[in-house]
Scaffold this active site. Structure first.
Site, PDB file in Angstrom:
ATOM      1  N   SER A   1     -57.704 -72.097  24.698  1.00  0.00           N
ATOM      2  CA  SER A   1     -58.898 -72.688  24.095  1.00  0.00           C
ATOM      3  C   SER A   1     -59.874 -73.169  25.153  1.00  0.00           C
ATOM      4  CB  SER A   1     -58.512 -73.885  23.217  1.00  0.00           C
ATOM      5  OG  SER A   1     -57.464 -73.537  22.360  1.00  0.00           O
TER       6      SER A   1
HETATM    7  N1  SAH Z   1     -52.845 -74.144  22.491  1.00  0.00           N
HETATM    8  C1  SAH Z   1     -52.983 -72.909  23.238  1.00  0.00           C
HETATM    9  C2  SAH Z   1     -53.926 -71.919  22.617  1.00  0.00           C
HETATM   10  C3  SAH Z   1     -53.409 -71.420  21.330  1.00  0.00           C
HETATM   11  S1  SAH Z   1     -53.911 -69.817  20.817  1.00  0.00           S
HETATM   12  C4  SAH Z   1     -53.357 -73.170  24.677  1.00  0.00           C
HETATM   13  O1  SAH Z   1     -53.555 -74.337  25.059  1.00  0.00           O
HETATM   14  O2  SAH Z   1     -53.415 -72.199  25.453  1.00  0.00           O
HETATM   15  C5  SAH Z   1     -52.989 -69.803  19.320  1.00  0.00           C
HETATM   16  C6  SAH Z   1     -51.516 -69.553  19.491  1.00  0.00           C
HETATM   17  O3  SAH Z   1     -50.920 -69.706  18.209  1.00  0.00           O
HETATM   18  C7  SAH Z   1     -51.183 -68.144  19.951  1.00  0.00           C
HETATM   19  O4  SAH Z   1     -50.456 -68.186  21.134  1.00  0.00           O
HETATM   20  C8  SAH Z   1     -50.358 -67.571  18.795  1.00  0.00           C
HETATM   21  O5  SAH Z   1     -49.284 -66.733  19.229  1.00  0.00           O
HETATM   22  C9  SAH Z   1     -49.831 -68.821  18.134  1.00  0.00           C
HETATM   23  N2  SAH Z   1     -49.433 -68.664  16.738  1.00  0.00           N
HETATM   24  C10 SAH Z   1     -50.075 -68.030  15.732  1.00  0.00           C
HETATM   25  N3  SAH Z   1     -49.363 -68.135  14.587  1.00  0.00           N
HETATM   26  C11 SAH Z   1     -48.244 -68.853  14.879  1.00  0.00           C
HETATM   27  C12 SAH Z   1     -47.113 -69.296  14.128  1.00  0.00           C
HETATM   28  N4  SAH Z   1     -46.967 -69.040  12.829  1.00  0.00           N
HETATM   29  N5  SAH Z   1     -46.183 -70.016  14.763  1.00  0.00           N
HETATM   30  C13 SAH Z   1     -46.279 -70.306  16.091  1.00  0.00           C
HETATM   31  N6  SAH Z   1     -47.321 -69.920  16.841  1.00  0.00           N
HETATM   32  C14 SAH Z   1     -48.296 -69.207  16.254  1.00  0.00           C
END
Ligand code: SAH
Length: 213
Positions: A61
């Protein structure tokens, strides 16, 4: 002034000018090097206020969004926090500076392994990353004082609402993927939940089940 000091000053200035004003959050973001969480060709852009690609088609992000979400979560030093969507691990590392204990979950094994490696390398010992579908939460470690979801769901997942302590706060983006979503704050009371709309955001979708890698 060294290049690094100059870069750091600009990074913090961008955060402040976008509304990240809470001292504890700024200190955490000053201390945790975002560059450690971005690999390859994008690493030189780690100090710009923009989202960047990470493996598995996901994104780290934008720093100001990480700051605003961390601020909106109102984390106390004794809190046990759950993050859904580990991604690069950067947001979890910031939460680790604000809370006592952080659990973070991602559906991609590869992202969890890489993030865990960075936590170990930086000595961030109060964070644990798990591979799981985060929409079920983490029942073994529930309930949580704070929950932060960094992928967008159409509605707050029921298990996450259930795993929030009374008095607890959850921040999450809700809405259809591929459109603008709304960041909301859910506060749990004795008798139910309060919902507040905070701002427009854009996150990758919360998907069901585990990822391919
Ligand atoms: N917080 C992260 C950015 C998140 S991007 C950072 O600081 O870099 C969103 C993430 O959510 C992705 O890695 C994706 O794989 C994860 N995601 C999406 N659906 C999910 C689920 N049902 N359970 C766990 N993770 C999930």
């Amino acid at each position: 002034m060294s290049d690094e000091a100059e870069r750091q000053m600009q990074f913090l200035y961008a955060l402040r000018s976008r509304g990240v004003t809470e001292a504890r959050v700024l200190q955490a973001m000053e201390k945790i090097d975002r560059g450690a969480f971005v690999r390859g060709i994008f690493s030189e852009r780690a100090y710009e206020d923009m989202p960047l690609p990470i493996p598995c088609g996901q994104t780290i992000s934008q720093p100001s969004v990480v700051g605003l979400m961390s601020q909106a979560l109102r984390v106390n030093p004794r809190d046990k926090v759950l993050e859904i969507g580990t991604g690069s691990g950067y947001q979890a590392a910031i939460l680790g500076q604000l809370a006592r204990r952080v659990y973070t979950i991602d559906r991609h094994r590869r992202l969890v392994a890489a993030a865990q490696e960075v936590f170990t390398a930086l000595g961030l010992a109060n964070i644990t990353a798990f591979v799981a579908d985060g929409s079920h939460g983490l029942p073994d470690h529930a309930p949580f004082d704070r929950i932060l979801v960094t992928a967008a769901a159409e509605d707050p997942p029921g298990p996450l609402l259930a795993q929030l302590k009374i008095g607890g706060i959850m921040i999450l983006p809700v809405g259809q993927s591929d459109t603008v979503q709304t960041l909301i704050r859910v506060t749990r009371h004795e008798t139910g939940y309060d919902y507040e709309e905070l701002r427009q955001v854009r996150f990758v979708p919360l998907l069901e089940g585990l990822g391919q890698d």
